[in-house]
Design an enzyme around this catalytic site. Sequence first.
Site, mmCIF file in Angstrom:
data_model
loop_
_atom_site.group_PDB
_atom_site.id
_atom_site.type_symbol
_atom_site.label_atom_id
_atom_site.label_comp_id
_atom_site.label_asym_id
_atom_site.label_seq_id
_atom_site.Cartn_x
_atom_site.Cartn_y
_atom_site.Cartn_z
ATOM 1 N N THR A 33 -6.967 6.556 10.417
ATOM 2 C CA THR A 33 -6.807 5.507 9.418
ATOM 3 C C THR A 33 -8.083 4.669 9.467
ATOM 4 O OG1 THR A 33 -5.422 3.639 8.711
ATOM 5 C CG2 THR A 33 -5.559 4.043 11.087
ATOM 6 N N THR A 34 -8.113 3.556 8.731
ATOM 7 C CA THR A 34 -9.323 2.727 8.729
ATOM 8 C C THR A 34 -9.380 1.991 10.062
ATOM 9 O OG1 THR A 34 -8.935 2.500 6.369
ATOM 10 C CG2 THR A 34 -10.653 1.122 7.321
ATOM 11 N N ASP A 72 -0.072 4.479 -0.096
ATOM 12 C CA ASP A 72 -0.784 5.711 0.286
ATOM 13 C C ASP A 72 0.129 6.747 0.943
ATOM 14 O OD1 ASP A 72 -3.117 4.449 -0.485
ATOM 15 O OD2 ASP A 72 -3.879 4.180 1.550
ATOM 16 N N HIS A 73 1.017 6.270 1.820
ATOM 17 C CA HIS A 73 1.746 7.242 2.640
ATOM 18 C C HIS A 73 2.946 7.864 1.935
ATOM 19 C CE1 HIS A 73 -1.148 6.897 5.661
ATOM 20 N NE2 HIS A 73 -0.999 5.593 5.740
ATOM 21 N N ARG A 99 -6.952 12.772 1.180
ATOM 22 C CA ARG A 99 -5.870 13.225 2.066
ATOM 23 C C ARG A 99 -4.504 12.706 1.616
ATOM 24 N NH1 ARG A 99 -7.396 10.012 7.573
ATOM 25 N NH2 ARG A 99 -9.378 11.027 7.132
ATOM 26 N N HIS A 100 -4.477 11.587 0.884
ATOM 27 C CA HIS A 100 -3.178 11.130 0.362
ATOM 28 C C HIS A 100 -3.280 10.852 -1.143
ATOM 29 C CE1 HIS A 100 -5.097 7.399 1.651
ATOM 30 N NE2 HIS A 100 -4.741 7.527 2.918
ATOM 31 N N GLY A 125 1.227 -1.311 4.368
ATOM 32 C CA GLY A 125 1.581 0.009 3.882
ATOM 33 C C GLY A 125 2.437 0.815 4.825
ATOM 34 N N HIS A 126 1.820 1.347 5.867
ATOM 35 C CA HIS A 126 2.453 2.369 6.688
ATOM 36 C C HIS A 126 3.841 1.962 7.178
ATOM 37 C CE1 HIS A 126 3.143 4.674 10.428
ATOM 38 N NE2 HIS A 126 2.668 5.656 9.702
ATOM 39 N N HIS A 165 -3.441 -4.405 7.891
ATOM 40 C CA HIS A 165 -3.528 -3.232 8.759
ATOM 41 C C HIS A 165 -2.605 -3.381 9.964
ATOM 42 C CE1 HIS A 165 -4.932 0.520 10.366
ATOM 43 N NE2 HIS A 165 -5.558 0.694 9.228
ATOM 44 N N GLY A 166 -1.687 -2.426 10.048
ATOM 45 C CA GLY A 166 -0.820 -2.338 11.219
ATOM 46 C C GLY A 166 0.311 -3.354 11.259
ATOM 47 N N HIS A 202 -5.645 3.533 -1.470
ATOM 48 C CA HIS A 202 -6.955 3.920 -0.938
ATOM 49 C C HIS A 202 -7.246 5.344 -1.375
ATOM 50 C CE1 HIS A 202 -9.639 4.222 2.952
ATOM 51 N NE2 HIS A 202 -10.294 4.518 1.853
ATOM 52 N N GLU A 211 -10.990 -9.436 3.609
ATOM 53 C CA GLU A 211 -9.703 -9.045 4.182
ATOM 54 C C GLU A 211 -9.927 -8.828 5.667
ATOM 55 O OE1 GLU A 211 -7.135 -6.405 2.035
ATOM 56 O OE2 GLU A 211 -6.362 -5.516 3.873
ATOM 57 N N ASN A 254 0.858 -1.185 0.000
ATOM 58 C CA ASN A 254 0.000 0.000 0.000
ATOM 59 C C ASN A 254 0.898 1.240 0.000
ATOM 60 O OD1 ASN A 254 -1.386 2.260 1.123
ATOM 61 N ND2 ASN A 254 -3.065 0.918 1.695
ATOM 62 N N ARG A 309 -9.342 8.099 -0.745
ATOM 63 C CA ARG A 309 -10.312 8.492 0.293
ATOM 64 C C ARG A 309 -11.168 9.637 -0.198
ATOM 65 N NH1 ARG A 309 -8.719 6.347 5.680
ATOM 66 N NH2 ARG A 309 -10.506 7.509 6.409
ATOM 67 N N GLU A 330 -8.734 0.336 -2.646
ATOM 68 C CA GLU A 330 -9.540 0.385 -1.419
ATOM 69 C C GLU A 330 -10.527 1.529 -1.566
ATOM 70 O OE1 GLU A 330 -6.932 0.850 1.873
ATOM 71 O OE2 GLU A 330 -5.967 -1.082 1.549
ATOM 72 N N ARG A 362 3.945 18.882 1.198
ATOM 73 C CA ARG A 362 4.491 20.054 0.520
ATOM 74 C C ARG A 362 3.646 20.513 -0.661
ATOM 75 N NH1 ARG A 362 9.899 21.656 1.678
ATOM 76 N NH2 ARG A 362 9.876 21.593 3.933
HETATM 77 N N1 PXP Z 1 -5.763 -3.115 4.233
HETATM 78 C C1 PXP Z 1 -6.728 -2.167 4.298
HETATM 79 C C2 PXP Z 1 -8.127 -2.545 3.895
HETATM 80 C C3 PXP Z 1 -6.432 -0.848 4.699
HETATM 81 O O1 PXP Z 1 -7.404 0.075 4.770
HETATM 82 C C4 PXP Z 1 -5.089 -0.520 4.999
HETATM 83 C C5 PXP Z 1 -4.741 0.890 5.360
HETATM 84 O O2 PXP Z 1 -5.052 1.730 4.307
HETATM 85 C C6 PXP Z 1 -4.129 -1.529 4.911
HETATM 86 C C7 PXP Z 1 -4.489 -2.823 4.547
HETATM 87 C C8 PXP Z 1 -2.690 -1.270 5.217
HETATM 88 O O3 PXP Z 1 -2.550 -0.902 6.558
HETATM 89 P P1 PXP Z 1 -1.153 -0.328 7.060
HETATM 90 O O4 PXP Z 1 -0.909 0.931 6.302
HETATM 91 O O5 PXP Z 1 -1.382 -0.114 8.520
HETATM 92 O O6 PXP Z 1 -0.112 -1.380 6.779
#
Ligand code: PXP
Length: 253
Positions: A105-106, A11-12, A51-52, A220-221, A198-199, A45, A156, A9, A47, A75, A20
């Site tokens: 976040t989600t 996104d970040h 935001r990203h 992702g993060h 996630h996480g 994602h 998921e 992912n 959104r 997403e 910036r």
């Molecule tokens: N899966 C889903 C459905 C999510 O919404 C996210 C966060 O956007 C992730 C996975 C990835 O989560 P993380 O960025 O915490 O790794």
Amino acid sequence: MSKLRLGVNIDHVATVRNARGDAYPDPVRAAEVALAAGADGITAHLREDRRHISDADIDALAAITRTKRRPLNLEMAVTTEMEVIALAHLPHAACLVPERREEVTTEGGLDVVRGQAAIAPLVGRLAAAGIRVSCFIDADPVQVVASKSAGAQVVELHTGAYCEAVRAGSADAARLLEGLKAAAAQAAALGLEVHAGHGIDYGTVKPIAAIPELMELNIGHFLIGEAIFIGLGPAIQRMRQLMDEARGKAGGA
Ligand code: PXP
């Protein structure tokens, strides 16, 4: 055990770029690096508040994943706006997520039970367009059944609570992991493909990756954060290695 795919992912990367308001760093370049480093697919994602990831990012990500024949997992919230965007881009997969503007976040899974009346027809329309649809749910047996009823091909499982519990040293971690295992087994028995995300970080990936029914992790993060220290390619390769070790393989199959 089947190979566990890694969706990265990005996104970040866009979060840093947007700090910036400029064009750097480019999430599309990150997607290219991720695929070259062994990511099986790209997740993004879009959104409601942008935001990203931006609409232009989705245009570009759809184009490069199509050129490279790698899956794009979009997403998306359960809204008409996102449905129109998904149908215009036809990503390989769409993951339906809950979305609240004020959340960081989600923060939890989609309530497919309460949202069934809107979710089931949306799943049907996306699937009719050839998109594999997943529901991002908590490891809750009722939500697994509701996702199946809604016609999703994939669920998921939200791993955020488990990962947070591990990092906090909480005694809840073992119970939360058992819940993920049970939900994965239940979903697979219903014929659903099972993903998780996630996480997840290096410290939490192995117990999750060892759940045999899982086919894909979306991360992702942590990877984007780790990229600051060791680079995105090496961070992905390290994650891939830990996933393969958890599956009892040296190099994946
Ligand atoms: N899966 C889903 C459905 C999510 O919404 C996210 C966060 O956007 C992730 C996975 C990835 O989560 P993380 O960025 O915490 O790794």
